[in-house]
Scaffold this active site. Structure first.
Site, PDB file in Angstrom:
ATOM      1  N   TYR A  75       0.846  -1.190   0.000  1.00 48.09           N
ATOM      2  CA  TYR A  75       0.000   0.000   0.000  1.00 48.09           C
ATOM      3  C   TYR A  75       0.880   1.238   0.000  1.00 48.09           C
ATOM      4  O   TYR A  75       1.745   1.395   0.865  1.00 48.09           O
ATOM      5  CB  TYR A  75      -0.940   0.043   1.208  1.00 48.09           C
ATOM      6  CG  TYR A  75      -1.826   1.270   1.132  1.00 48.09           C
ATOM      7  CD1 TYR A  75      -2.850   1.321   0.191  1.00 48.09           C
ATOM      8  CD2 TYR A  75      -1.589   2.382   1.916  1.00 48.09           C
ATOM      9  CE1 TYR A  75      -3.633   2.456   0.057  1.00 48.09           C
ATOM     10  CE2 TYR A  75      -2.369   3.528   1.791  1.00 48.09           C
ATOM     11  CZ  TYR A  75      -3.386   3.555   0.856  1.00 48.09           C
ATOM     12  OH  TYR A  75      -4.155   4.682   0.702  1.00 48.09           O
ATOM     13  N   GLN A 118     -10.403   0.712   1.417  1.00 44.63           N
ATOM     14  CA  GLN A 118     -10.831  -0.171   0.323  1.00 44.63           C
ATOM     15  C   GLN A 118      -9.645  -0.900  -0.305  1.00 44.63           C
ATOM     16  O   GLN A 118      -9.776  -2.037  -0.774  1.00 44.63           O
ATOM     17  CB  GLN A 118     -11.632   0.598  -0.727  1.00 44.63           C
ATOM     18  CG  GLN A 118     -10.961   1.795  -1.357  1.00 44.63           C
ATOM     19  CD  GLN A 118     -11.169   3.090  -0.586  1.00 44.63           C
ATOM     20  OE1 GLN A 118     -11.368   3.092   0.621  1.00 44.63           O
ATOM     21  NE2 GLN A 118     -11.109   4.212  -1.297  1.00 44.63           N
ATOM     22  N   ASN A 162      -2.668   6.371   6.797  1.00 45.64           N
ATOM     23  CA  ASN A 162      -3.287   7.135   7.881  1.00 45.64           C
ATOM     24  C   ASN A 162      -3.968   6.187   8.874  1.00 45.64           C
ATOM     25  O   ASN A 162      -3.881   4.966   8.761  1.00 45.64           O
ATOM     26  CB  ASN A 162      -4.276   8.157   7.310  1.00 45.64           C
ATOM     27  CG  ASN A 162      -5.409   7.493   6.514  1.00 45.64           C
ATOM     28  OD1 ASN A 162      -5.718   6.317   6.695  1.00 45.64           O
ATOM     29  ND2 ASN A 162      -6.016   8.249   5.615  1.00 45.64           N
ATOM     30  N   SER A 217       4.192   8.836  12.303  1.00 47.88           N
ATOM     31  CA  SER A 217       5.643   8.812  12.163  1.00 47.88           C
ATOM     32  C   SER A 217       6.305   9.667  13.244  1.00 47.88           C
ATOM     33  O   SER A 217       5.693  10.603  13.784  1.00 47.88           O
ATOM     34  CB  SER A 217       6.027   9.334  10.776  1.00 47.88           C
ATOM     35  OG  SER A 217       7.385   9.094  10.522  1.00 47.88           O
ATOM     36  N   GLN A 250      10.708  15.683   9.914  1.00 51.43           N
ATOM     37  CA  GLN A 250       9.756  14.716  10.476  1.00 51.43           C
ATOM     38  C   GLN A 250       8.392  15.356  10.704  1.00 51.43           C
ATOM     39  O   GLN A 250       7.354  14.780  10.409  1.00 51.43           O
ATOM     40  CB  GLN A 250      10.297  14.169  11.796  1.00 51.43           C
ATOM     41  CG  GLN A 250       9.404  13.132  12.448  1.00 51.43           C
ATOM     42  CD  GLN A 250       9.185  11.933  11.554  1.00 51.43           C
ATOM     43  OE1 GLN A 250      10.127  11.293  11.135  1.00 51.43           O
ATOM     44  NE2 GLN A 250       7.943  11.633  11.248  1.00 51.43           N
ATOM     45  N   HIS A 269       5.563  15.530   8.018  1.00 48.99           N
ATOM     46  CA  HIS A 269       4.832  14.333   7.594  1.00 48.99           C
ATOM     47  C   HIS A 269       3.338  14.486   7.840  1.00 48.99           C
ATOM     48  O   HIS A 269       2.512  14.105   7.005  1.00 48.99           O
ATOM     49  CB  HIS A 269       5.333  13.103   8.348  1.00 48.99           C
ATOM     50  CG  HIS A 269       6.430  12.369   7.635  1.00 48.99           C
ATOM     51  ND1 HIS A 269       6.257  11.786   6.407  1.00 48.99           N
ATOM     52  CD2 HIS A 269       7.712  12.118   7.984  1.00 48.99           C
ATOM     53  CE1 HIS A 269       7.379  11.206   6.030  1.00 48.99           C
ATOM     54  NE2 HIS A 269       8.287  11.396   6.969  1.00 48.99           N
ATOM     55  N   GLU A 329      10.816   5.457  16.117  1.00 44.07           N
ATOM     56  CA  GLU A 329      10.901   4.961  14.740  1.00 44.07           C
ATOM     57  C   GLU A 329      12.257   5.334  14.150  1.00 44.07           C
ATOM     58  O   GLU A 329      12.970   4.497  13.608  1.00 44.07           O
ATOM     59  CB  GLU A 329       9.775   5.576  13.913  1.00 44.07           C
ATOM     60  CG  GLU A 329       9.804   5.196  12.447  1.00 44.07           C
ATOM     61  CD  GLU A 329       8.792   5.972  11.621  1.00 44.07           C
ATOM     62  OE1 GLU A 329       8.516   5.545  10.487  1.00 44.07           O
ATOM     63  OE2 GLU A 329       8.286   7.017  12.099  1.00 44.07           O
ATOM     64  N   HIS A 330      12.610   6.611  14.248  1.00 44.67           N
ATOM     65  CA  HIS A 330      13.907   7.108  13.795  1.00 44.67           C
ATOM     66  C   HIS A 330      14.653   7.681  14.989  1.00 44.67           C
ATOM     67  O   HIS A 330      14.071   8.421  15.789  1.00 44.67           O
ATOM     68  CB  HIS A 330      13.752   8.225  12.761  1.00 44.67           C
ATOM     69  CG  HIS A 330      12.891   7.878  11.593  1.00 44.67           C
ATOM     70  ND1 HIS A 330      11.537   8.186  11.542  1.00 44.67           N
ATOM     71  CD2 HIS A 330      13.171   7.252  10.422  1.00 44.67           C
ATOM     72  CE1 HIS A 330      11.038   7.768  10.392  1.00 44.67           C
ATOM     73  NE2 HIS A 330      11.999   7.198   9.698  1.00 44.67           N
ATOM     74  N   ASP A 389      15.347   7.797   4.462  1.00 40.74           N
ATOM     75  CA  ASP A 389      14.020   7.827   3.843  1.00 40.74           C
ATOM     76  C   ASP A 389      14.094   7.596   2.337  1.00 40.74           C
ATOM     77  O   ASP A 389      13.136   7.114   1.732  1.00 40.74           O
ATOM     78  CB  ASP A 389      13.345   9.178   4.106  1.00 40.74           C
ATOM     79  CG  ASP A 389      12.686   9.237   5.469  1.00 40.74           C
ATOM     80  OD1 ASP A 389      12.609   8.195   6.138  1.00 40.74           O
ATOM     81  OD2 ASP A 389      12.244  10.332   5.864  1.00 40.74           O
ATOM     82  N   GLU A 433       3.367 -36.220  28.969  1.00 38.13           N
ATOM     83  CA  GLU A 433       2.345 -35.257  28.523  1.00 38.13           C
ATOM     84  C   GLU A 433       1.011 -35.934  28.267  1.00 38.13           C
ATOM     85  O   GLU A 433       0.045 -35.287  27.839  1.00 38.13           O
ATOM     86  CB  GLU A 433       2.821 -34.518  27.259  1.00 38.13           C
ATOM     87  CG  GLU A 433       3.916 -33.504  27.552  1.00 38.13           C
ATOM     88  CD  GLU A 433       4.221 -32.576  26.377  1.00 38.13           C
ATOM     89  OE1 GLU A 433       4.860 -31.545  26.611  1.00 38.13           O
ATOM     90  OE2 GLU A 433       3.803 -32.881  25.236  1.00 38.13           O
ATOM     91  N   HIS A 461       1.246 -39.862  20.284  1.00 39.15           N
ATOM     92  CA  HIS A 461       2.587 -39.340  20.034  1.00 39.15           C
ATOM     93  C   HIS A 461       3.642 -40.378  20.437  1.00 39.15           C
ATOM     94  O   HIS A 461       4.601 -40.629  19.704  1.00 39.15           O
ATOM     95  CB  HIS A 461       2.827 -38.056  20.846  1.00 39.15           C
ATOM     96  CG  HIS A 461       2.249 -36.823  20.226  1.00 39.15           C
ATOM     97  ND1 HIS A 461       0.904 -36.643  20.039  1.00 39.15           N
ATOM     98  CD2 HIS A 461       2.857 -35.698  19.742  1.00 39.15           C
ATOM     99  CE1 HIS A 461       0.687 -35.456  19.489  1.00 39.15           C
ATOM    100  NE2 HIS A 461       1.860 -34.862  19.290  1.00 39.15           N
TER     101      HIS A 461
END
Length: 428
Positions: A124, A186, A209, A233, A255, A258, A322-323, A356, A410, A415
Site C-alpha cells: 500500500y 478499500q 493514515n 511517524s 519529520q 509528515h 521509529e527514527h 528515507d 504429557e 505421540h
C-alpha cells in the site's frame, strides 16, 4: 515545543508516552467498509473510490500504457535519483539473503531450514498530500529480491483517475507485478479478501493514515498477515554541544512535515542547544510550504534537557523511536547502547532523509513504541523459514526413548506410539 528540564527518572516513562485517541468510532467505520468489500468486491471498491478519492473509475487496474507514459513524463533528474536509490536499496537488502546450514543435532538426526518467499504480497502506497514513491522502492525491491511471485500495489488515484507518475516509474523500476487505483480502507480490503480485479495476497505492507492502519490491524486478525502495527511517524534526536544547530532543526522539521500527528522528541545535554534549536526552528519553519502541518506537529512535541548522554539514550530506549538521530561527540558509544529503535542515524551528517530515500536502509519502520518488539521491513519480512529434518535408524536410537518418555508424561499416547513402532521395527 514543550520543554522539560532535568526530569526525574520516575517521569521518563511519562515523557515517552504517545497521545491516546478514541478509536471506537473509527473501528466501527473501518469494519463496515471492509465487510462491504468482502461481500461485494469491485462494486464496493469502485463506490468507495468515488466517495473517498472522488475518482469515478471504469477500471481499477493501471495499464502498461499508463506506466509507459509515466516513465516518459518524469524528468531525467528524478529518474536518475530513483535509479540511484533503487541501486542502494537493492545492494543493502541483497546482503540480507539467508544461507542454509545443515546441523546434525545428534547421531542420525540432521536438521535445517530454508528461506521461502511469500508468494503473493500486497503493497500500500499513500497518495494524498505527499505521494510516497520512495516507499514503492522500499517495499517492492526486497520483495523482488526475495522471489515473491506476485507483487501487488495499490495507491489512491487523483479525481481524474491518474496516478502520480513517479509512483508508476518507481513501481516499474522495482519490479511490481500489477498496480491498482485504490486507496484507503478499500485498498486494504481488496488485497486482504480479493475481488474480481484484485488478487488476494498473503501479506500486506505499507504505511498509511489511521484508517489504513486500523484496516490492516482488522484484516490481520484472520484474513492476511501484515508487516507491523504502526502509528504516526516520529523521530528522536539526541544532541550535545557539538551538534550543528541548523542540521538539528532541519531534521526535526523534516519529520514534523509528515503530518499533524507526527511526533518529534529532542533530548539534549545543553541549555544552549535547546534555546538555539528553538530559535532556528522558527526561522526554518517559515520557509516550508507545509509549515501549518509542521507547526501543529511541533506544538505536540517535546524538548528534554538532561544531564548526560547516558540519560538521553536511556530515555530514548524507553521511547523506542521509529527514527533515532544521535548527533553527539560520543555517537558511536551511544550506538552500542541502543536497544529499542527502528533505524539509527549516527553523526551530524546522517539525516533521516538519507534513510528515507537513498542510503539503502528501509524506511518502513515500527512506530508508537513497537520498536521494542518489531523490526523494520527487511528481506526476511518477505520470507518464511521452513524447517526440515532427516532421521535415520541411528537417529531413532539417539532420541527415541526421550521422545517416548516426554510424550508419556504429557499423556499423549498416540505421540508416544508413533515413536514406539519405529523403535520396535529397528530392534527386530
Amino acid at each position: 515545543m514543550n520543554i522539560i528540564r532535568y526530569p526525574e527518572r520516575s517521569d521518563w516513562k511519562k515523557i515517552a508516552e504517545r497521545p491516546h485517541t478514541d478509536t471506537q468510532s473509527l473501528t466501527a467505520t473501518v469494519y463496515k467498509v471492509l465487510e462491504d468489500i468482502r461481500v461485494n468486491g469491485d462494486k464496493a471498491v469502485t463506490e468507495y473510490e468515488a466517495m473517498f478519492d472522488h475518482a469515478r473509475l471504469e477500471s481499477l487496474a493501471v495499464t502498461e500504457e499508463e506506466i509507459d507514459k509515466a516513465c516518459n513524463d518524469i524528468d531525467n533528474e528524478l529518474a536518475e535519483a530513483i535509479s540511484i536509490a533503487h541501486g542502494n536499496i537493492l545492494k543493502f537488502h541483497e546482503s540480507q539473503q539467508y544461507i542454509t546450514k545443515r546441523v546434525e543435532t545428534c547421531n542420525g538426526v540432521e536438521c535445517w531450514q530454508k528461506s521461502v518467499a511469500i508468494e503473493k504480497v500486497g503493497l500500500y502506497i499513500p497518495g494524498g498530500t505527499a505521494p510516497l514513491f520512495s516507499t514503492v522502492l522500499m517495499l517492492a525491491t526486497p520483495a523482488k529480491i526475495a522471489g515473491c511471485k506476485d507483487i501487488i500495489l495499490c495507491t489512491p488515484p487523483s479525481p481524474d483517475g491518474s496516478i502520480n507518475p513517479a509512483i508508476l516509474a518507481a513501481a516499474r523500476t522495482a519490479g511490481v507485478s500489477r498496480i491498482f487505483k485504490i486507496g484507503g480502507i478499500q485498498a486494504i480490503g481488496a488485497m486482504a479478501y480479493g475481488t474480481e480485479s484484485v488478487p488476494k495476497v498473503f501479506k500486506i505492507f505499507g504505511p498509511g493514515n489511521r484508517f489504513v492502519m486500523t484496516a490492516k490491524q482488522q484484516v490481520s486478525l484472520k484474513d492476511v498477515a501484515i508487516d507491523m502495527p504502526a502509528g504516526p511517524s516520529e523521530v528522536c534526536i539526541i544532541a550535545d554541544d557539538t551538534c550543528n544547530i541548523q542540521f538539528v532543526a532541519a531534521d526535526l522539521l523534516s519529520q514534523a512535515e509528515h503530518g499533524k500527528d507526527s511526533q518529534v522528541l529532542l533530548i539534549t545535554t545543553s541549555e544552549t542547544v535547546m534555546k538555539n534549536v528553538t530559535k532556528e526552528l522558527e526561522c526554518q519553519l517559515e520557509q516550508l510550504p507545509r509549515k501549518e502541518i509542521a507547526a501543529e506537529a511541533l506544538n505536540n512535541s517535546t524538548v528534554v534537557l538532561v544531564k548526560t548522554t547516558e540519560e538521553a539514550i536511556e530515555i530514548s530506549n524507553i521511547y523506542a523511536p521509529e527514527h533515532l538521530i544521535i548527533s553527539t561527540s560520543d555517537y558511536m558509544e551511544l550506538a552500542d547502547k541502543v536497544v529499542n529503535a527502528g533505524s539509527v542515524f549516527l553523526g551530524k551528517y546522517a539525516c533521516e532523509s538519507a534513510g528515507d530515500y537513498a542510503s539503502g536502509t528501509n524506511h518502513t519502520l515500527p512506530t508508537h513504541g513497537y520498536a521494542k518488539a518489531y523490526s523494520g521491513v527487511n528481506l526476511d519480512s518477505y520470507c518464511r523459514k521452513i524447517t526440515f529434518q532427516h532421521i535415520t535408524e541411528e537417529g531413532i536410537r539417539s532420541i527415541g526413548r526421550a521422545v517416548e518418555t516426554m510424550a508419556r508424561h504429557e499423556q499423549l499416547e498416540a505421540h508416544r506410539n508413533a515413536m514406539t513402532v519405529r523403535i520396535k521395527s529397528i530392534d527386530k
